[in-house]
Design an enzyme around this catalytic site. Structure first.
Site, short mmCIF file in Angstrom:
data_model
loop_
_atom_site.label_atom_id
_atom_site.label_comp_id
_atom_site.label_asym_id
_atom_site.label_seq_id
_atom_site.Cartn_x
_atom_site.Cartn_y
_atom_site.Cartn_z
N ARG A 298 3.24 4.86 -2.58
CA ARG A 298 3.55 5.94 -1.64
C ARG A 298 5.02 5.89 -1.29
O ARG A 298 5.57 4.83 -1.01
CB ARG A 298 2.76 5.77 -0.34
CG ARG A 298 1.34 6.11 -0.41
CD ARG A 298 0.73 6.38 0.94
NE ARG A 298 1.11 5.53 2.05
CZ ARG A 298 0.60 5.62 3.26
NH1 ARG A 298 -0.32 6.52 3.52
NH2 ARG A 298 0.98 4.82 4.23
N THR B 47 7.94 10.60 2.56
CA THR B 47 7.19 11.84 2.31
C THR B 47 5.68 11.59 2.21
O THR B 47 4.90 12.54 2.26
CB THR B 47 7.64 12.48 0.99
OG1 THR B 47 7.30 11.56 -0.07
CG2 THR B 47 9.14 12.72 0.96
N ASP C 175 -1.33 -2.96 5.65
CA ASP C 175 -0.91 -2.67 4.27
C ASP C 175 -1.68 -3.58 3.32
O ASP C 175 -1.40 -4.78 3.21
CB ASP C 175 0.61 -2.88 4.14
CG ASP C 175 1.11 -2.38 2.80
OD1 ASP C 175 0.48 -2.71 1.76
OD2 ASP C 175 2.10 -1.65 2.77
N ASP D 37 0.40 -5.47 0.52
CA ASP D 37 1.22 -6.57 1.07
C ASP D 37 0.34 -7.74 1.50
O ASP D 37 0.68 -8.91 1.25
CB ASP D 37 2.04 -6.08 2.27
CG ASP D 37 3.27 -5.30 1.83
OD1 ASP D 37 3.59 -5.28 0.62
OD2 ASP D 37 3.91 -4.68 2.71
C1 PRP Z 1 -1.74 2.04 -0.61
C2 PRP Z 1 -3.20 1.94 -0.98
C3 PRP Z 1 -3.50 3.28 -1.58
C4 PRP Z 1 -2.56 4.20 -0.84
C5 PRP Z 1 -3.36 5.01 0.12
O1 PRP Z 1 -0.93 1.81 -1.70
O2 PRP Z 1 -3.47 0.89 -1.85
O3 PRP Z 1 -3.26 3.36 -2.96
O4 PRP Z 1 -1.64 3.37 -0.13
O5 PRP Z 1 -2.55 5.89 0.83
P1 PRP Z 1 -2.64 7.47 0.64
O6 PRP Z 1 -4.09 7.83 0.70
O7 PRP Z 1 -1.89 7.97 1.84
O8 PRP Z 1 -2.01 7.85 -0.64
P2 PRP Z 1 0.68 1.69 -1.57
O9 PRP Z 1 1.31 2.98 -1.93
O10 PRP Z 1 1.03 1.10 -0.25
O11 PRP Z 1 1.01 0.69 -2.73
P3 PRP Z 1 0.56 -0.84 -2.92
O12 PRP Z 1 -0.90 -0.83 -3.23
O13 PRP Z 1 1.40 -1.30 -4.05
O14 PRP Z 1 0.86 -1.59 -1.64
N1 URA Z 2 -2.02 2.10 2.56
C1 URA Z 2 -2.40 0.92 3.11
O1 URA Z 2 -2.29 -0.14 2.49
N2 URA Z 2 -2.90 0.95 4.36
C2 URA Z 2 -3.05 2.07 5.06
O2 URA Z 2 -3.54 2.02 6.20
C3 URA Z 2 -2.64 3.29 4.47
C4 URA Z 2 -2.15 3.28 3.21
#
Ligand code: PRP
Ligand code: URA
Length: 216
Positions: free
Chosen positions: A109, A113, A208, A211
């Site tokens: 993400r 945005t 997160d 993380d």
């Molecule tokens: C997180 C999570 C989802 C996304 C959900 O990934 O694992 O894929 O956010 O959010 P959304 O519904 O608003 O799109 P992130 O983009 O943080 O990447 P990561 O898994 O590498 O931490």
């Molecule tokens: N991605 C995450 O990892 N946690 C949230 O709460 C939303 C998006």
């Protein structure tokens, strides 16, 4: 027949337990990863009901012939983990679906945005329309990532009616988008939370997920 998105929140003490451990901010990354593995395992187990293709056959016990129901190895199975956080669910899911092909999809993400950007796409150019596709992503928040995933997977021929999404925490915003666009889909999640904060994080959520799973 009018189709409607089905969202399953299995009533299972082990799912509740590992969700509680994952939500707890004091849980260290190594235990958080274990919690995700367990949630991946039990939610996949639930999602296999009425989905995993089987075939009727006969086996010989040491005493007699008897009917048996076995997993049909001919029907293609695919797991799509959404990197990074979806990887944390993969070990548990793969234990139950050892014959499935694993197609990684890397999405991140944009924190300004909230748009999901793709940095890795290992999907096949075409899915056999009979393929049972399971998507792993612990967090369905704004819905941007799961909608991008559904677009990538269905444009390659996968049938949403034969797909299962395995999540851990789902927000109503994401479920609403899935419902409007993919009414034949089935979602399995440990919980549906209240909503999002102004940075697009699920509340109460678990923070997160990527993380926390990888200690970054
Ligand atoms: C997180 C999570 C989802 C996304 C959900 O990934 O694992 O894929 O956010 O959010 P959304 O519904 O608003 O799109 P992130 O983009 O943080 O990447 P990561 O898994 O590498 O931490
Ligand atoms: N991605 C995450 O990892 N946690 C949230 O709460 C939303 C998006």
């Amino acid at each position: 027949m009018t189709l409607q998105l089905r969202v399953y929140v299995p009533e299972h003490p082990l799912i509740k337990h590992w969700l509680g451990i994952a939500r707890d901010a004091s849980t260290p990354p190594v235990l958080f990863k274990s919690a995700m593995t367990e949630l991946g395992r039990w939610l996949t187990y639930e999602a296999c009901r009425n989905w995993l293709p089987t075939e009727e056959t006969t086996v010989e016990t040491p005493l007699a012939a008897c009917p048996a129901t076995l997993v049909n190895p001919e029907v293609p199975m695919a797991i799509v983990p959404i990197l990074r956080a979806g990887l944390a669910l993969l070990d548990g899911a793969q234990t139950l679906l050892p014959l499935a092909s694993i197609y990684h999809l890397g999405l991140v993400r944009d924190e300004e945005t909230l748009e999901a950007n793709c940095y890795l796409n290992k999907l096949p150019s075409k899915f056999d329309p009979e393929t049972r596709v399971m998507i792993l992503d612990p967090m369905l928040a704004t819905g941007g990532s799961i909608m991008r995933t559904m677009d990538e997977v269905t444009t390659r021929g996968a049938n949403p009616g034969l797909m299962r999404i395995v999540a851990v925490v789902a927000a109503p915003q994401a479920l609403q988008q899935l419902s409007q666009n993919y009414p034949s889909l089935n979602v399995y999640t440990a919980i549906i939370d209240e909503g999002l904060n102004n940075r697009g994080y699920i509340v109460p959520g678990l923070g997160d997920a990527g993380d926390r799973a990888f200690g970054t």
